[in-house]
Enzyme design. Structure first.
Site, PDB file in Angstrom:
ATOM      1  N   ARG A   1      11.027  -1.480  10.936  1.00 16.72           N
ATOM      2  CA  ARG A   1       9.846  -1.012  11.953  1.00 16.72           C
ATOM      3  C   ARG A   1       9.885  -1.749  13.117  1.00 16.72           C
ATOM      4  NH1 ARG A   1       5.017   0.072   8.052  1.00 16.72           N
ATOM      5  NH2 ARG A   1       3.895  -1.094   9.596  1.00 16.72           N
TER       6      ARG A   1
ATOM      7  N   ARG B   1     -10.023   0.572   9.163  1.00 17.92           N
ATOM      8  CA  ARG B   1      -9.455  -0.896   9.451  1.00 17.92           C
ATOM      9  C   ARG B   1     -10.494  -1.559  10.162  1.00 17.92           C
ATOM     10  NH1 ARG B   1      -3.369  -1.734   9.145  1.00 17.92           N
ATOM     11  NH2 ARG B   1      -2.782   0.298   8.537  1.00 17.92           N
TER      12      ARG B   1
ATOM     13  N   ARG C   1      -0.629  -8.511  13.363  1.00 17.57           N
ATOM     14  CA  ARG C   1      -0.957  -7.644  12.402  1.00 17.57           C
ATOM     15  C   ARG C   1      -1.930  -8.450  11.268  1.00 17.57           C
ATOM     16  NH1 ARG C   1       4.382  -5.092  10.793  1.00 17.57           N
ATOM     17  NH2 ARG C   1       3.127  -4.114   9.190  1.00 17.57           N
TER      18      ARG C   1
ATOM     19  N   ARG D   1      11.682  -5.607   4.954  1.00 21.50           N
ATOM     20  CA  ARG D   1      11.412  -4.424   4.696  1.00 21.50           C
ATOM     21  C   ARG D   1      12.519  -3.132   5.570  1.00 21.50           C
ATOM     22  NH1 ARG D   1       5.617  -2.174   5.371  1.00 21.50           N
ATOM     23  NH2 ARG D   1       5.666  -3.340   6.990  1.00 21.50           N
TER      24      ARG D   1
ATOM     25  N   LYS E   1       0.820  -1.152  -0.113  1.00 23.20           N
ATOM     26  CA  LYS E   1       0.021  -0.192   0.172  1.00 23.20           C
ATOM     27  C   LYS E   1       1.068   1.355  -0.252  1.00 23.20           C
ATOM     28  CE  LYS E   1      -2.063  -1.028   4.200  1.00 23.20           C
ATOM     29  NZ  LYS E   1      -1.242  -2.358   4.129  1.00 23.20           N
TER      30      LYS E   1
HETATM   31  P1  AP5 Z   1       4.807  -1.694   1.963  1.00 21.52           P
HETATM   32  O1  AP5 Z   1       4.373  -0.782   0.762  1.00 21.52           O
HETATM   33  O2  AP5 Z   1       5.607  -1.152   2.875  1.00 21.52           O
HETATM   34  O3  AP5 Z   1       3.404  -2.493   2.208  1.00 21.52           O
HETATM   35  P2  AP5 Z   1       2.165  -1.660   3.326  1.00 21.52           P
HETATM   36  O4  AP5 Z   1       1.020  -2.447   2.563  1.00 21.52           O
HETATM   37  O5  AP5 Z   1       2.278  -0.472   2.968  1.00 21.52           O
HETATM   38  O6  AP5 Z   1       2.528  -2.558   4.577  1.00 21.52           O
HETATM   39  P3  AP5 Z   1       2.260  -2.259   5.908  1.00 21.52           P
HETATM   40  O7  AP5 Z   1       3.267  -2.786   6.823  1.00 21.52           O
HETATM   41  O8  AP5 Z   1       3.017  -0.620   6.180  1.00 21.52           O
HETATM   42  O9  AP5 Z   1       0.813  -2.056   6.319  1.00 21.52           O
HETATM   43  P4  AP5 Z   1       0.177  -1.874   7.749  1.00 21.52           P
HETATM   44  O10 AP5 Z   1      -1.146  -1.872   7.163  1.00 21.52           O
HETATM   45  O11 AP5 Z   1       0.614  -3.326   8.455  1.00 21.52           O
HETATM   46  O12 AP5 Z   1       0.984  -1.039   8.505  1.00 21.52           O
HETATM   47  P5  AP5 Z   1       0.527   0.518   8.887  1.00 21.52           P
HETATM   48  O13 AP5 Z   1       1.845   1.447   8.774  1.00 21.52           O
HETATM   49  O14 AP5 Z   1      -0.428   0.921   8.048  1.00 21.52           O
HETATM   50  O15 AP5 Z   1       5.459  -2.841   1.383  1.00 21.52           O
HETATM   51  C1  AP5 Z   1       6.010  -3.966   2.196  1.00 21.52           C
HETATM   52  C2  AP5 Z   1       7.318  -4.434   1.704  1.00 21.52           C
HETATM   53  O16 AP5 Z   1       7.194  -5.198   0.493  1.00 21.52           O
HETATM   54  C3  AP5 Z   1       8.530  -3.363   1.228  1.00 21.52           C
HETATM   55  O17 AP5 Z   1       9.666  -3.663   1.818  1.00 21.52           O
HETATM   56  C4  AP5 Z   1       8.310  -2.953  -0.225  1.00 21.52           C
HETATM   57  O18 AP5 Z   1       9.538  -2.547  -0.751  1.00 21.52           O
HETATM   58  C5  AP5 Z   1       8.051  -4.238  -0.584  1.00 21.52           C
HETATM   59  N1  AP5 Z   1       7.041  -4.471  -1.711  1.00 21.52           N
HETATM   60  C6  AP5 Z   1       6.167  -3.517  -1.937  1.00 21.52           C
HETATM   61  N2  AP5 Z   1       5.709  -4.028  -3.229  1.00 21.52           N
HETATM   62  C7  AP5 Z   1       6.406  -4.958  -3.656  1.00 21.52           C
HETATM   63  C8  AP5 Z   1       6.096  -5.779  -4.736  1.00 21.52           C
HETATM   64  N3  AP5 Z   1       5.213  -5.613  -5.928  1.00 21.52           N
HETATM   65  N4  AP5 Z   1       6.984  -6.876  -5.101  1.00 21.52           N
HETATM   66  C9  AP5 Z   1       8.061  -7.048  -4.047  1.00 21.52           C
HETATM   67  N5  AP5 Z   1       8.154  -6.471  -2.806  1.00 21.52           N
HETATM   68  C10 AP5 Z   1       7.238  -5.492  -2.957  1.00 21.52           C
HETATM   69  O19 AP5 Z   1       0.130   0.398  10.037  1.00 21.52           O
HETATM   70  C11 AP5 Z   1       1.173   0.190  11.297  1.00 21.52           C
HETATM   71  C12 AP5 Z   1       0.048  -0.011  12.531  1.00 21.52           C
HETATM   72  O20 AP5 Z   1      -0.410   1.417  12.821  1.00 21.52           O
HETATM   73  C13 AP5 Z   1      -1.196  -0.898  12.669  1.00 21.52           C
HETATM   74  O21 AP5 Z   1      -0.480  -2.144  12.975  1.00 21.52           O
HETATM   75  C14 AP5 Z   1      -1.750   0.049  13.750  1.00 21.52           C
HETATM   76  O22 AP5 Z   1      -1.225  -0.381  14.885  1.00 21.52           O
HETATM   77  C15 AP5 Z   1      -1.532   1.304  13.476  1.00 21.52           C
HETATM   78  N6  AP5 Z   1      -2.708   1.933  12.556  1.00 21.52           N
HETATM   79  C16 AP5 Z   1      -2.483   2.193  11.350  1.00 21.52           C
HETATM   80  N7  AP5 Z   1      -3.794   2.642  10.733  1.00 21.52           N
HETATM   81  C17 AP5 Z   1      -4.708   2.347  11.793  1.00 21.52           C
HETATM   82  C18 AP5 Z   1      -6.149   2.350  11.711  1.00 21.52           C
HETATM   83  N8  AP5 Z   1      -6.714   2.858  10.881  1.00 21.52           N
HETATM   84  N9  AP5 Z   1      -6.691   2.188  13.094  1.00 21.52           N
HETATM   85  C19 AP5 Z   1      -6.029   1.713  14.092  1.00 21.52           C
HETATM   86  N10 AP5 Z   1      -4.664   1.662  14.063  1.00 21.52           N
HETATM   87  C20 AP5 Z   1      -4.271   1.738  12.867  1.00 21.52           C
HETATM   88 MG    MG Z   2       2.514   0.967   4.867  1.00 14.93          MG
END
Ligand code: AP5
Ligand code: MG
Length: 198
Positions: A146, A88, A157, A120, A13
């Site tokens: 992270r 979410r 997660r 990552r 994402k």
């Molecule tokens: P990346 O682009 O970083 O993936 P992502 O989908 O953004 O993954 P996240 O881990 O950031 O999602 P998340 O939802 O768990 O975390 P968030 O920060 O939102 O890609 C991942 C890896 O793959 C990278 O190394 C990239 O280079 C590689 N890659 C990408 N595309 C690729 C491809 N096509 N081929 C190969 N490699 C590839 O949330 C974190 C925390 O915040 C949550 O757990 C929660 O505690 C809190 N939080 C966030 N939002 C909320 C909410 N709305 N409500 C409550 N708590 C929340």
């Molecule tokens: Mg992300």
């Protein structure tokens, strides 16, 4: 254009939102990024967020809603934005129901997601996401892992995603704005598929 990216942790994402932001000149609003900024401020709220986030659980809806509403009210969001990581759960989708033009669901199996998260790295300076490495190719700052990219938090997660977030995809299907992409392809091919859908 208001674009929403949905998908499991590690589905890309953030990576795709960064590319869309550059292509369409709209800000990338990362819910996780906004919350990590709050943690960096070392406030009382930040301390609360850090604990919950590192355990791989969801931050309470009121905190998330306040942080997001504040960011979306800023001037640069008026022309549109690409939002990732919100909503979410059903409560977030219903209580804070923004009107999106399109919701993209990025589909990926858990085993690939786990592998991507474990490798990552992210830039300390500009936040750019890397599949691996030690230094940012744009701002030359160091890359870090992270705290929630540790095996126990990754597992939690994914569980939260399947239990709470996955069911809300249907909510956007009913609104007829839902598109699906296969996120297991290369970054370039996923991007091409997304832009075709817009
Ligand atoms: P990346 O682009 O970083 O993936 P992502 O989908 O953004 O993954 P996240 O881990 O950031 O999602 P998340 O939802 O768990 O975390 P968030 O920060 O939102 O890609 C991942 C890896 O793959 C990278 O190394 C990239 O280079 C590689 N890659 C990408 N595309 C690729 C491809 N096509 N081929 C190969 N490699 C590839 O949330 C974190 C925390 O915040 C949550 O757990 C929660 O505690 C809190 N939080 C966030 N939002 C909320 C909410 N709305 N409500 C409550 N708590 C929340
Ligand atoms: Mg992300």
């Amino acid at each position: 254009m208001k674009i929403l990216l949905l998908g499991p942790p590690g589905s890309g994402k953030g990576t795709q939102a960064g590319l869309l932001s550059k292509k369409y000149y709209i800000p990338h609003i990362s819910m996780g990024g906004l919350l990590r900024d709050e943690v960096g401020r070392d406030s009382v709220t930040g301390k609360k967020i850090e604990k919950v986030m590192n355990a791989g659980r969801l931050i309470p809806n009121e905190i998330v809603g306040d942080v997001l509403k504040k960011r979306l009210s800023e001037e640069d969001c008026k022309r549109g934005f690409v939002l990732d990581g919100f909503p979410r759960n059903l409560e977030q989708a219903k209580i804070l129901d923004f009107e999106f033009d399109v919701a993209i669901s990025m589909e990926l199996d858990d085993d690939i997601a786990v592998d991507r998260m474990a490798r990552r790295r992210q830039c300390k300076g500009c936040g750019k996401i890397f599949a691996e490495g030690t230094k940012c190719d744009e701002c030359r700052s160091e890359l870090y892992q992270r705290d929630d990219d540790k095996p126990k938090a990754i597992k939690q997660r994914l569980k939260v995603y399947h239990d709470e977030t996955r069911p809300i995809i249907e909510h956007y299907g009913k609104k007829r704005i839902l598109k699906t992409v296969d996120a297991s392809q290369s970054v370039e091919n996923v991007f091409a598929d997304i832009t075709k859908q817009l």
